[in-house]
Write a protein that holds these residues in place. Structure first.
Motif, short mmCIF file in Angstrom:
data_model
loop_
_atom_site.label_atom_id
_atom_site.label_comp_id
_atom_site.label_asym_id
_atom_site.label_seq_id
_atom_site.Cartn_x
_atom_site.Cartn_y
_atom_site.Cartn_z
N PRO A 1 -87.53 -16.73 -13.61
CA PRO A 1 -88.69 -17.13 -12.99
C PRO A 1 -89.46 -18.06 -13.85
O PRO A 1 -90.13 -18.87 -13.40
N ARG A 2 -89.36 -18.12 -15.17
CA ARG A 2 -89.86 -19.05 -16.03
C ARG A 2 -89.28 -20.47 -15.82
O ARG A 2 -90.11 -21.47 -15.79
N LEU A 3 -87.91 -20.51 -15.60
CA LEU A 3 -87.39 -21.80 -15.01
C LEU A 3 -88.11 -22.32 -13.64
O LEU A 3 -88.39 -23.24 -13.55
N PHE A 4 -88.26 -21.30 -12.83
CA PHE A 4 -88.97 -21.85 -11.69
C PHE A 4 -90.43 -22.07 -12.00
O PHE A 4 -90.63 -23.22 -11.26
N VAL A 5 -90.91 -21.91 -12.95
CA VAL A 5 -92.38 -22.36 -13.29
C VAL A 5 -92.20 -23.66 -13.85
O VAL A 5 -92.75 -24.64 -13.02
N TYR A 6 -91.25 -24.02 -14.39
CA TYR A 6 -90.93 -25.34 -15.13
C TYR A 6 -90.58 -26.34 -14.01
O TYR A 6 -91.04 -27.45 -13.82
N HIS A 7 -89.77 -25.72 -13.16
CA HIS A 7 -89.40 -26.56 -11.94
C HIS A 7 -90.55 -26.90 -11.07
O HIS A 7 -90.77 -28.13 -10.49
#
Length: 149
Positions: free
Chosen positions: A29-35
């Protein structure tokens, strides 16, 4: 190998795979935030690759966590399971985490179509769900509270 030794192996493997699963389920989900917060197409392309690979990488850890946890339940037996009400709550939380994990597959597909369909804030909140579930699961497994007795 005695039943006790088998139980100890299952417990060790269950915990090792659980740690690996949660490392990924915290990071995804941290990657989702960056995305969601990036406006760069090249960054989106790279994050899509990372998200998909991470999700497929951690899925076997989730499965093996469940396999060895189920093995422990099998060794303890149905009589034990019926009496351990804290375990019923733990199993409910695990079911929720499996649903969360499966929902991440949906999110990876949806983000691929539209990187900004949810805000970075939404994904930050989404990222806290497994943290709270993990705290509850650890408290239940360690303290084994007498629930409903």
């Amino acid at each position: 190998m005695s039943e006790f030794q088998l139980l100890q192996w299952f417990k060790a493997l269950h915990l090792a795979f659980m740690v690996a699963w949660f490392a990924g389920i915290f990071y995804l989900p941290r990657l989702f935030v960056y995305h969601a917060e990036s406006k760069e197409p090249l960054v989106h392309a790279q994050l899509q690759i990372m998200e998909r690979r991470l999700l497929f990488f951690i899925t076997p850890f989730a499965i093996l966590t469940i396999v060895f946890g189920t093995g422990m339940l099998w060794i303890y037996g149905l009589g034990w399971l019926k009496q351990m009400h804290w375990m019923h709550i733990k199993l409910l939380l695990i079911t929720f985490l499996v649903a969360y994990h499966i929902y991440c597959f949906h999110l990876v597909k949806k983000i691929k179509r539209s990187a900004h369909f949810r805000s970075g804030r939404w994904f930050r909140i989404f990222n806290e769900i497994p943290v709270l579930a993990l705290f509850a699961i650890i408290i239940l497994a360690v303290l084994k509270p007498a629930i409903g007795t």
